[in-house]
Design a protein around this motif. Structure first.
Motif: not given
Length: 124
Positions: A61-73
């Motif tokens: 979950a933490i890795l998915s959130f980090a990747a999603s946030s990075s991609a959204a940025g």
């Protein structure tokens, strides 16, 4: 084409792909374990197994959130700040935005699963 922005896009895409690949492997492994438990009438509610599931769910979950946030940025940077997608319409910016939205959906479901597993462990 500005090589810095393309490097940023492709490194971000690779992180998103790796994170979602790990999420897929973890979920597939849990589905296989659940199928085995149902077929063999096994009980998977031991505290050791539950703690393993909690740690695995939280990590993914933490890795998915980090990747999603990075991609959204990167999506916001390219579409709203530097107008990169307007300058280079041959890039698949819409597909990248859709992949980012699905990554956030995957994170939301994974975080829900992690929270439920944590409650199950606390209830033991």
């Amino acid at each position: 084409m500005d090589p810095y922005c393309c490097d940023c896009l492709f490194s971000d895409v690779h992180y998103l792909i790796a994170s979602m690949g790990l999420q897929m492997l973890w979920s597939f492994g849990l589905a296989c374990l659940d199928g085995y438990a149902i077929r063999a009438n096994k009980d998977l509610t031991s505290p050791i197994l539950l703690s393993l599931f909690v740690v695995g769910d939280w990590v993914t979950a933490i890795l998915s959130f980090a990747a999603s946030s990075s991609a959204a940025g990167v999506v916001i940077l390219f579409q709203k700040d530097v107008l990169f997608c307007r300058r280079y319409p041959q890039l698949p910016c819409g597909k990248y935005e859709l992949a980012t939205a699905f990554a956030f959906l995957s994170w939301a479901l994974s975080a829900t699963s992690a929270l439920i597993m944590f409650w199950l462990l606390a209830a033991f």
